[in-house]
Design a protein around this motif. Sequence first.
Motif, short mmCIF file in Angstrom:
data_model
loop_
_atom_site.label_atom_id
_atom_site.label_comp_id
_atom_site.label_asym_id
_atom_site.label_seq_id
_atom_site.Cartn_x
_atom_site.Cartn_y
_atom_site.Cartn_z
N LYS A 33 0.85 -1.19 0.00
CA LYS A 33 0.00 0.00 0.00
C LYS A 33 0.89 1.24 0.00
O LYS A 33 2.05 1.19 0.42
N THR A 34 0.31 2.35 -0.47
CA THR A 34 1.06 3.61 -0.53
C THR A 34 0.20 4.74 0.00
O THR A 34 -0.94 4.94 -0.44
N CYS A 35 0.76 5.47 0.96
CA CYS A 35 0.10 6.66 1.51
C CYS A 35 0.73 7.89 0.86
O CYS A 35 1.96 8.01 0.83
N GLY A 39 4.36 7.49 2.29
CA GLY A 39 5.12 6.58 1.46
C GLY A 39 4.53 5.19 1.35
O GLY A 39 3.38 4.93 1.71
N SER A 40 5.35 4.27 0.85
CA SER A 40 4.92 2.91 0.54
C SER A 40 5.31 1.94 1.65
O SER A 40 6.34 2.10 2.31
N PHE A 41 4.46 0.92 1.81
CA PHE A 41 4.68 -0.09 2.85
C PHE A 41 4.39 -1.47 2.29
O PHE A 41 3.54 -1.65 1.42
N SER A 42 5.12 -2.45 2.80
CA SER A 42 4.94 -3.84 2.39
C SER A 42 4.98 -4.73 3.63
O SER A 42 5.84 -4.55 4.50
N ASP A 394 -2.34 -6.21 12.42
CA ASP A 394 -1.89 -4.93 12.95
C ASP A 394 -1.93 -3.88 11.83
O ASP A 394 -2.39 -4.16 10.72
N ARG A 395 -1.46 -2.69 12.11
CA ARG A 395 -1.53 -1.61 11.12
C ARG A 395 -0.75 -1.91 9.85
O ARG A 395 -1.05 -1.40 8.78
N TRP A 396 0.24 -2.75 9.96
CA TRP A 396 1.10 -3.01 8.81
C TRP A 396 0.47 -4.00 7.84
O TRP A 396 0.63 -3.87 6.63
N ASN A 397 -0.22 -5.01 8.36
CA ASN A 397 -0.75 -6.05 7.47
C ASN A 397 -2.28 -6.08 7.42
O ASN A 397 -2.87 -7.04 6.93
N LEU A 398 -2.94 -5.02 7.92
CA LEU A 398 -4.39 -5.00 8.01
C LEU A 398 -5.05 -5.08 6.63
O LEU A 398 -4.81 -4.23 5.76
N ASP A 399 -5.90 -6.08 6.46
CA ASP A 399 -6.72 -6.25 5.27
C ASP A 399 -8.17 -6.03 5.71
O ASP A 399 -8.72 -6.82 6.49
N LEU A 400 -8.79 -4.96 5.23
CA LEU A 400 -10.13 -4.62 5.71
C LEU A 400 -11.18 -5.62 5.26
O LEU A 400 -12.24 -5.72 5.88
N GLU A 401 -10.92 -6.38 4.22
CA GLU A 401 -11.85 -7.45 3.84
C GLU A 401 -11.82 -8.57 4.87
O GLU A 401 -12.84 -9.17 5.17
N ARG A 402 -10.65 -8.86 5.40
CA ARG A 402 -10.57 -9.82 6.49
C ARG A 402 -11.28 -9.29 7.73
O ARG A 402 -12.04 -10.01 8.38
#
Length: 429
Positions: A33-35, A39-42, A394-402
């Motif tokens: 994702k990119t804010c 910036g970008s996060f993985s 957590d905030r880093w791997n949060l998938d809102l569909e999950r």
Amino acid sequence: MEHLHTTKSICPVCGVQLPADIVRETGGVFLKKTCPAHGSFSALIWRDGGVPYEQWGGERPADIPEYCPNGCSSCSSHGQDTCCILVEVTNRCNLRCSFCFADGGAVLTDEPTVDELADAFRTLAEKNLTFIQLSGGEPTVRDDLPEIVAAAKVAGATSIQLNTNGIRLAKEPEYTKKLADAGLTFVFLQFDSTDPAVTQALRGGDYLSDKLAAIDLCGSLGLGVTLVPTVVPGLNSDHIGDLIRFAISKSPVVRGVHFQPVSYFGRCPYEPADRDRFTLPELLNAVVTQTEGLVSLEDISPSCCDHPRCGFHSDYIVLPDGLLSLNPHKGGTSAVTKTSALSNRCYIARRWKRDPESERFIAEAETLNMSDMATFLAAGKSNMFTLTAMAFQDRWNLDLERLNSCSLHVWDKGSAVPFCARYITAEKN
């Protein structure tokens, strides 16, 4: 890079909702994702090997509101009803664990009174939310916890679960007896390993003897116990087989093991490296390989009440020479509907609650002839054993569909909030 799915997440710094891509790269499956501001996060979400990402469970596209998860409650867009409702009775704790979703401590802030909790329990009962987990902090720091348990029972709670480190249970048997007499149903016991060094590293002290004593005391009081390890790679990730064998040896008091791969929220909201993640397929592989044939992958199914990539479950009857698998899905997936939360609530309660009459029947039986229906049914109540897991986000791997499929909710200011939405914390600088 192979693109697998598009979903939604949040920026781990500012919390704003973002589009996110699930992709396969060297080493596994990642959420990217990119804010615009940060910036970008993985984040690694599925380490390749053993269990293919696509085969474990399909995607569940959902209508995600723009405000999700900020100000989140179980709104009309949420895809699942409540199975278990967690009620925080204190933020205090008698430990300072290195990993803690609640960030509990020694300072008291806004602890609800017994009367306030009784009002909450009555409201929950009116909503047919009767599977209650008392949590914190550490609930047993409250001297009036037996009164709280009694208030939940009077209000109509059908299952009252205590989330605890077990230290006070072990050291004060009369206190524990008061909890049982008040109506406590079963105990969710923090238990990371049978190695004292792991307890020292994760919990700041060697509390293994206390936890063993708590199990024995609960056994004498007719309380079922589910062991709850936080699994940290390189610390106790190679202790999983030993922990399962230990749990089986304590049947029928210990009803199962509920694994929680480490997540980085609460006390540890810093960005983890990929090596710090212990993903669901790694846990599945460890359960199978470390039990050396006792458990097979075919015994285990994806979570059927939450998103399949949020966890797994498997059911057994403990026999003198091993485990009898009761999983009807045999590794298959099943669709989730809102009505499944109620059936799942009853399903879990039946397996984790002890049945004294069935235990007496099995204890008096000369042999366990599982072809005899009466013996099979009694063993299914007395010697039931589960292996389950919940992979929190957590905030880093949060998938809102999950998150949209979450059935584990926290009662917060009159609303049922999905667990991971409730405990997500901002990045610490």
